[in-house]
Design an enzyme around this catalytic site. Sequence first.
Site, PDB file in Angstrom:
ATOM      1  N   HIS A 196       0.978 -15.144  52.273  1.00 20.16           N
ATOM      2  CA  HIS A 196       1.523 -15.869  51.125  1.00 20.16           C
ATOM      3  C   HIS A 196       2.153 -17.195  51.568  1.00 20.16           C
ATOM      4  CE1 HIS A 196       3.495 -15.074  46.958  1.00 20.16           C
ATOM      5  NE2 HIS A 196       3.446 -16.372  47.188  1.00 20.16           N
TER       6      HIS A 196
ATOM      7  N   HIS B  49       9.137 -28.144  49.238  1.00 11.74           N
ATOM      8  CA  HIS B  49       9.305 -29.072  48.121  1.00 11.74           C
ATOM      9  C   HIS B  49       9.873 -30.388  48.623  1.00 11.74           C
ATOM     10  CE1 HIS B  49       8.339 -26.395  44.824  1.00 11.74           C
ATOM     11  NE2 HIS B  49       9.136 -25.476  45.330  1.00 11.74           N
TER      12      HIS B  49
ATOM     13  N   ASP C 284       6.058 -16.433  51.597  1.00  6.89           N
ATOM     14  CA  ASP C 284       6.152 -17.247  50.376  1.00  6.89           C
ATOM     15  C   ASP C 284       6.716 -18.627  50.721  1.00  6.89           C
ATOM     16  OD1 ASP C 284       5.930 -18.068  47.771  1.00  6.89           O
ATOM     17  OD2 ASP C 284       7.510 -16.768  46.977  1.00  6.89           O
TER      18      ASP C 284
ATOM     19  N   LEU D 278       0.656 -24.435  50.920  1.00  7.26           N
ATOM     20  CA  LEU D 278       0.425 -25.609  51.765  1.00  7.26           C
ATOM     21  C   LEU D 278       0.387 -26.913  50.980  1.00  7.26           C
ATOM     22  CD1 LEU D 278      -2.174 -24.175  54.316  1.00  7.26           C
ATOM     23  CD2 LEU D 278       0.312 -24.406  54.552  1.00  7.26           C
ATOM     24  N   ARG D 279       0.392 -26.826  49.646  1.00  5.27           N
ATOM     25  CA  ARG D 279       0.562 -27.959  48.733  1.00  5.27           C
ATOM     26  C   ARG D 279      -0.590 -28.963  48.698  1.00  5.27           C
ATOM     27  NH1 ARG D 279       3.853 -25.013  45.963  1.00  5.27           N
ATOM     28  NH2 ARG D 279       6.015 -24.945  46.668  1.00  5.27           N
TER      29      ARG D 279
ATOM     30  N   ASN E 271      -2.107 -22.497  43.849  1.00  5.10           N
ATOM     31  CA  ASN E 271      -1.449 -23.375  42.873  1.00  5.10           C
ATOM     32  C   ASN E 271      -1.280 -24.797  43.412  1.00  5.10           C
ATOM     33  OD1 ASN E 271       0.476 -22.469  44.722  1.00  5.10           O
ATOM     34  ND2 ASN E 271       2.131 -22.377  43.215  1.00  5.10           N
TER      35      ASN E 271
ATOM     36  N   ASN F 139      11.661 -17.831  43.218  1.00  2.00           N
ATOM     37  CA  ASN F 139      11.049 -16.944  42.234  1.00  2.00           C
ATOM     38  C   ASN F 139      10.150 -15.945  42.949  1.00  2.00           C
ATOM     39  OD1 ASN F 139       9.749 -15.727  40.089  1.00  2.00           O
ATOM     40  ND2 ASN F 139       9.246 -17.623  39.042  1.00  2.00           N
TER      41      ASN F 139
ATOM     42  N   ASP G  18      -0.509 -16.892  41.691  1.00  2.00           N
ATOM     43  CA  ASP G  18       0.896 -16.920  42.113  1.00  2.00           C
ATOM     44  C   ASP G  18       1.637 -18.145  41.611  1.00  2.00           C
ATOM     45  OD1 ASP G  18       3.080 -15.731  43.754  1.00  2.00           O
ATOM     46  OD2 ASP G  18       2.962 -17.712  44.661  1.00  2.00           O
TER      47      ASP G  18
END
Length: 430
Positions: free
Chosen positions: A54, A306, A302, A57-58, A88, A275, A148
């Site tokens: 999980h 950011h 996870d 890597l953006r 995502n 979350n 996710d």
Amino acid sequence: MMVLIKGASLLGKKRADVYIEDGVIREIGSVSTTAETTIDADGLVLLPGLVDLHTHLREPGREDAETVLTGSQAAAVGGYTAVLAMANTTPVTDTAEAAIRVWELGREAGLVDVQPVGAVTKGLAGEELAELGLMARSKAKVRVFSDDGKCVHDARVMRRALEYVKALGGVVSQHSQDPALAGPSACCHEGELSGRLGLPGWPGVAEEVVVARDVMLARHTGSRVHVAHVSTAGSVEVIRWAKAQGIDVTAEVTPHHLLLTTDLLAGYDPTYKVNPPLRPAEDVEALRRALADGTIDAVATDHAPHARHDKEHAFVDAAFGMLGLETALSVVTTVMVDSGLLDWAGVARVMSSNPARIAGLDGDAGHGRDLSVGSPANLTLVDPAAQVVVDRDASVSLSRNNPWHDRKLTGRVVATLLRGRPTVLEGALA
């Protein structure tokens, strides 16, 4: 390439030398062969390379927060040899072309095996199934599918996804969060503290009802379901019951849910906004016991980087997520090994072999294998006694939303090898 690891403690037990040639373990014991690279492993524990189920890597879309390269660097420093990149991104990884691109970026970086996770539904909208078959049959060989960040909340869609993925030999990883019980503004655990702080909370039951529904759907369809980032004692109870019934369910827990509690929110620090949210101490204790007894199968980071402009807001407006790749093994050492809940063979089980099996990376990819002659040399060396004070500014990640900053943890990754090639030596990128 020839590598000789001298005097390592294999899974914290017997001490031996390990000789590696052409990416494979060739000899274990007292080895006198010379090698291009020799690693002094006196006092170090040798583990199979870690596998993360999980990781965010953006890339593509949010390269200001992380890229496949920088995330791969963070993973290698953390002892990982394979990571699963969540879907995502922008655009969402919901097509074969998108999955192949993430896979190719991982190969270009060359530090860990980056396995893309495919979206369950198009655009993560929860309505129409994504190109599951095309992603599975592509050269990226997608085997794990997840929306996710969003729950597949429609039971009909979830049933169809489980049926489809069963035929592909894959698994659906669910972000268990009922949107009717955890509203769009919910940002922390619902309880006395959230009321006192004036923060909209979401209750543990919002996770638990989805876990319960999905294990029943898995039983009905004969398919596999994986529960991402379990955070409550109630979810543990449901998963334990489901396994006792023979339902094909697996589950993961994050490092932060094993150690941090909702009390940390008292200062409104958005670093601790995640979350699912941090939970009370009784939930944390239940998660630790469940990981120790096998109810929870794996530790998954996870890892959610950011950019500062997304995290540095009032708590209710800040982005959800924490960094995790570089510190996960240290957290597990501190919480589970130092307390006697897991030995090093147990750490290998929950951070390497089980995740590799769940993700289908234990076959040709060779992850999560036993430390034996003939196995691929995907390996991690850890100093079990090292005391590390985490410095967020020393991270190789592009982001700094690190919940462990200034905290003392036990255990430090000294070396990581991917198919016999050192990616990390002396704790730094090789």
